[in-house]
Design an enzyme around this catalytic site. Sequence first.
Site, PDB file in Angstrom:
ATOM      1  N   ASN A  69     -11.757  26.286   2.748  1.00  0.00           N
ATOM      2  CA  ASN A  69     -12.358  25.009   2.362  1.00  0.00           C
ATOM      3  C   ASN A  69     -11.276  23.948   2.226  1.00  0.00           C
ATOM      4  O   ASN A  69     -10.171  24.224   1.753  1.00  0.00           O
ATOM      5  CB  ASN A  69     -13.214  25.139   1.092  1.00  0.00           C
ATOM      6  CG  ASN A  69     -12.507  25.757  -0.081  1.00  0.00           C
ATOM      7  OD1 ASN A  69     -11.630  26.595   0.066  1.00  0.00           O
ATOM      8  ND2 ASN A  69     -12.891  25.339  -1.275  1.00  0.00           N
ATOM      9  N   GLU A 112     -10.879  20.198   0.699  1.00  0.00           N
ATOM     10  CA  GLU A 112     -11.503  19.145  -0.116  1.00  0.00           C
ATOM     11  C   GLU A 112     -10.845  17.796   0.147  1.00  0.00           C
ATOM     12  O   GLU A 112      -9.837  17.693   0.849  1.00  0.00           O
ATOM     13  CB  GLU A 112     -11.435  19.542  -1.593  1.00  0.00           C
ATOM     14  CG  GLU A 112     -12.183  20.852  -1.831  1.00  0.00           C
ATOM     15  CD  GLU A 112     -12.332  21.237  -3.285  1.00  0.00           C
ATOM     16  OE1 GLU A 112     -11.620  20.671  -4.146  1.00  0.00           O
ATOM     17  OE2 GLU A 112     -13.179  22.110  -3.550  1.00  0.00           O
ATOM     18  N   CYS A 162     -16.574  23.003   4.010  1.00  0.00           N
ATOM     19  CA  CYS A 162     -16.557  24.406   3.586  1.00  0.00           C
ATOM     20  C   CYS A 162     -15.741  25.272   4.549  1.00  0.00           C
ATOM     21  O   CYS A 162     -15.623  24.957   5.740  1.00  0.00           O
ATOM     22  CB  CYS A 162     -17.970  24.973   3.542  1.00  0.00           C
ATOM     23  SG  CYS A 162     -19.044  24.222   2.321  1.00  0.00           S
ATOM     24  N   GLU A 215     -16.535  28.069   5.880  1.00  0.00           N
ATOM     25  CA  GLU A 215     -17.319  28.616   7.003  1.00  0.00           C
ATOM     26  C   GLU A 215     -17.347  27.645   8.170  1.00  0.00           C
ATOM     27  O   GLU A 215     -17.213  28.037   9.335  1.00  0.00           O
ATOM     28  CB  GLU A 215     -18.772  28.893   6.569  1.00  0.00           C
ATOM     29  CG  GLU A 215     -18.917  29.946   5.495  1.00  0.00           C
ATOM     30  CD  GLU A 215     -18.894  29.374   4.094  1.00  0.00           C
ATOM     31  OE1 GLU A 215     -18.073  28.468   3.821  1.00  0.00           O
ATOM     32  OE2 GLU A 215     -19.685  29.835   3.260  1.00  0.00           O
ATOM     33  N   CYS A 274     -23.381  27.917   1.988  1.00  0.00           N
ATOM     34  CA  CYS A 274     -24.314  26.853   1.607  1.00  0.00           C
ATOM     35  C   CYS A 274     -25.274  26.580   2.778  1.00  0.00           C
ATOM     36  O   CYS A 274     -25.066  27.046   3.906  1.00  0.00           O
ATOM     37  CB  CYS A 274     -23.545  25.583   1.217  1.00  0.00           C
ATOM     38  SG  CYS A 274     -22.919  24.633   2.621  1.00  0.00           S
ATOM     39  N   CYS A 276     -23.783  25.066   5.985  1.00  0.00           N
ATOM     40  CA  CYS A 276     -23.040  26.030   6.812  1.00  0.00           C
ATOM     41  C   CYS A 276     -23.985  26.968   7.542  1.00  0.00           C
ATOM     42  O   CYS A 276     -23.719  27.358   8.684  1.00  0.00           O
ATOM     43  CB  CYS A 276     -22.048  26.809   5.953  1.00  0.00           C
ATOM     44  SG  CYS A 276     -20.664  25.778   5.429  1.00  0.00           S
TER      45      CYS A 276
END
Length: 145
Positions: free
Chosen positions: A47, A49, A58, A60, A91, A94
């Site tokens: 991930n 940010e 993310c 993924e 999530c 994803c």
Amino acid sequence: MEGITSHVEGLLRIARNVIGNSYSPYSRFKVASVVRTSDGRVFHGVNVENASYGLTVCAERVAIFTAVANGARSVEEILVATETEEPVPPCGACLQVLSEFASSETRIYMASLSSGKVVVKKLSELMPYRFTKKELEQKAKSRNG
Ligand code: THU
């Protein structure tokens, strides 16, 4: 659980090696993801940010997009690894991105790197009713004929 763990051991090893690269100064929630494509190649992501928060991506999606950038078009299986006690699912965003390059049977491994727990689900179990390119093939039908 034993069988599952031995099958994903290779993916887990990669996740353990790269989770430290997670750029997550805001949430302090580290995630690593490893994708195995149908041609047998393996790609990872973490991930990433951002100070604007909303631009966070993310692990993924980083892994899937890296696979695609390397020419892959079909995801065989994907691992999402965290340091939480319990494994966490991908999530919804994803799962939607995964749907583009996966099938109903694509396996999603969710692993806790701290407890060693691994849960596996098929994409069809986590996202049974998906929007895909099939929907785009249906032409809009005008109400006026
Ligand atoms: N995150 C992932 O990388 N994958 C998931 O499946 C869930 C959430 C990241 C996004 C953000 O950096 C942090 O975890 C907290 O939401």
